[in-house]
Write a protein that holds these residues in place. Structure first.
Motif, PDB file in Angstrom:
ATOM      1  N   GLN A   1      -2.417  -2.095 -11.904  1.00  0.00           N
ATOM      2  CA  GLN A   1      -1.709  -1.628 -10.694  1.00  0.00           C
ATOM      3  C   GLN A   1      -2.491  -2.097  -9.492  1.00  0.00           C
ATOM      4  O   GLN A   1      -3.673  -1.783  -9.368  1.00  0.00           O
TER       5      GLN A   1
ATOM      6  N   ASP B   1       0.797  -1.235   0.000  1.00  0.00           N
ATOM      7  CA  ASP B   1       0.000   0.000   0.000  1.00  0.00           C
ATOM      8  C   ASP B   1       0.829   1.286   0.000  1.00  0.00           C
ATOM      9  O   ASP B   1       0.546   2.193  -0.793  1.00  0.00           O
TER      10      ASP B   1
ATOM     11  N   MET C   1       1.880   2.508  -3.476  1.00  0.00           N
ATOM     12  CA  MET C   1       0.923   2.619  -4.584  1.00  0.00           C
ATOM     13  C   MET C   1       0.969   3.976  -5.294  1.00  0.00           C
ATOM     14  O   MET C   1       0.762   4.055  -6.502  1.00  0.00           O
ATOM     15  N   GLU C   2       1.256   5.047  -4.542  1.00  0.00           N
ATOM     16  CA  GLU C   2       1.309   6.372  -5.171  1.00  0.00           C
ATOM     17  C   GLU C   2       2.508   6.444  -6.135  1.00  0.00           C
ATOM     18  O   GLU C   2       2.387   6.899  -7.274  1.00  0.00           O
ATOM     19  N   ALA C   3       3.650   5.946  -5.634  1.00  0.00           N
ATOM     20  CA  ALA C   3       4.843   5.934  -6.506  1.00  0.00           C
ATOM     21  C   ALA C   3       4.585   5.046  -7.722  1.00  0.00           C
ATOM     22  O   ALA C   3       5.022   5.357  -8.842  1.00  0.00           O
TER      23      ALA C   3
ATOM     24  N   LYS D   1       1.835   4.618  -9.237  1.00  0.00           N
ATOM     25  CA  LYS D   1       1.041   5.387 -10.204  1.00  0.00           C
ATOM     26  C   LYS D   1       1.973   6.176 -11.138  1.00  0.00           C
ATOM     27  O   LYS D   1       1.798   6.219 -12.350  1.00  0.00           O
TER      28      LYS D   1
END
Ligand code: LMR
Length: 333
Positions: A73, A47, A50-52, A54
């Protein structure tokens, strides 16, 4: 023009990590499966990553790779491993300065139980799994044991990085291009005990030991340099190898999917006792691929008593890792 071939679906764990960042673009570009083979990427992260992830996926989009048909993803293993043909298990806690890879067993071992179980539930029965996260041999054995419906011979761990390192060291010492070095198998565990078998290696058409006649150099410089190269990278970079590790993943898979013409390569596979190695561990052996794409251990390599002893020591270490890890995880072998 649309490519009519079915895409190969590849899951990559730790997809936003350093190795992932060096690996995904090469898979998508065709370096792994060839220039006319479409690929779909299932990118898996925990978790917090997850931003990276993206951002990584946005960059993949921005490359407009003609072969890349889809990007998934996810932090859900069952989604990430759904119907995959290949699972590249890269994500794990890397070692820091002063640690050996086996020190990570307690940290990473349980991750590979969960990943093995999820592969068993979600992946194609024909999935092939390459473990990169350390200690990779034992982690691969843990994943394999946790995936009872997937045949054992579809699990691999990586010593191609060690083979590549060894070839470069020999090429530099002999003053020849690296392409002149062949028949170099790294045996055993991906740890400092690994044995880079210089005794059977060729430089051009000659035996390496006829070109480099300094036995002390082989034993006291070459072997430790190769065995401890990962630690040397960590000391120099402040982080473990990433681009060279990703490159070795590409080399490993590329050479597992096509028949071997010429040189064999080092791959950690489930041992059936070849060359006296203990059956039931995942250990590095010389591997070639036949015309129908099945791997085999290369036969007929003659091992000196020195080589045999080195390989035995490395495999003894794997037996010990198995005992400790399986004990901690409550797994049986
Ligand atoms: C390597 O060999 O570079 C990797 O296995 C990372 C490490 O911990 O050495």
């Amino acid at each position: 023009m649309m490519n009519s071939k079915e895409p190969i679906r590849v899951a990559v764990t730790g997809a936003a990590g350093n190795i992932g960042y060096a690996l995904l673009f090469r898979i998508a570009s065709g370096a792994m499966f060839g220039p006319d083979q479409p690929v779909a990427l299932n990118l898996i992260e925990i978790d917090p990553g997850m931003e990276a992830l993206k951002g990584v996926a946005m960059e993949l989009d921005d490359c407009a790779f003609p072969l890349l048909t889809e990007i998934v993803q996810t932090s859900d293993l069952d989604v990430g491993f759904k119907d995959v043909d290949w699972a590249l298990l890269v994500g794990s806690v890397p070692r820091k300065k002063g640690m050996e890879r086996a020190d990570l067993l307690g940290i990473n071992g349980k991750v590979f139980v969960g990943q093995g179980q999820a592969l068993n539930r979600a992946a194609k029965r024909s999935v092939r799994v390459v473990v990169v996260g350390n200690p990779c041999n034992t982690n691969a054995l843990i994943a394999m044991t946790s995936a009872p419906d997937i045949p054992n011979d579809q699990f691999f761990a990586m010593t191609r990085l060690d083979e590549n390192r060894a070839k470069s060291q020999l090429a530099e010492k002999a003053g020849v291009p690296v392409s002149e070095i062949s028949e170099l198998c790294v045996w055993g565990n991906h740890s400092p005990t690994m044995f880079a078998d210089f005794t059977n290696t060729k430089i051009g058409r000659q035996k390496a030991t006829d070109v480099i006649t300094d036995d002390t150099w082989f034993k006291e410089t070459f072997l430790p340099t190769v065995g401890k190269r990962g630690a040397a990278i960590i000391a120099a970079r402040g982080a473990s190898s990433a681009a060279s590790a990703a490159n070795a993943v590409v080399d490993t898979v590329r050479d597992l999917v096509k028949p071997t013409h010429g040189d064999f390569h080092s791959v950690c596979v489930y041992s059936n006792g070849e060359y006296g190695t203990p059956a039931g561990i995942i250990t590095s052996l010389p591997i070639k691929i036949d015309a129908v794409g099945k791997w085999h251990v290369v036969e007929g390599i003659s091992l000196s008593p020195f080589a045999e002893q080195k390989i035995r020591e490395s495999n003894d270490e794997l037996l010990e890792e198995r005992k400790v890890a399986f004990g901690q995880l409550g797994l049986s072998f």
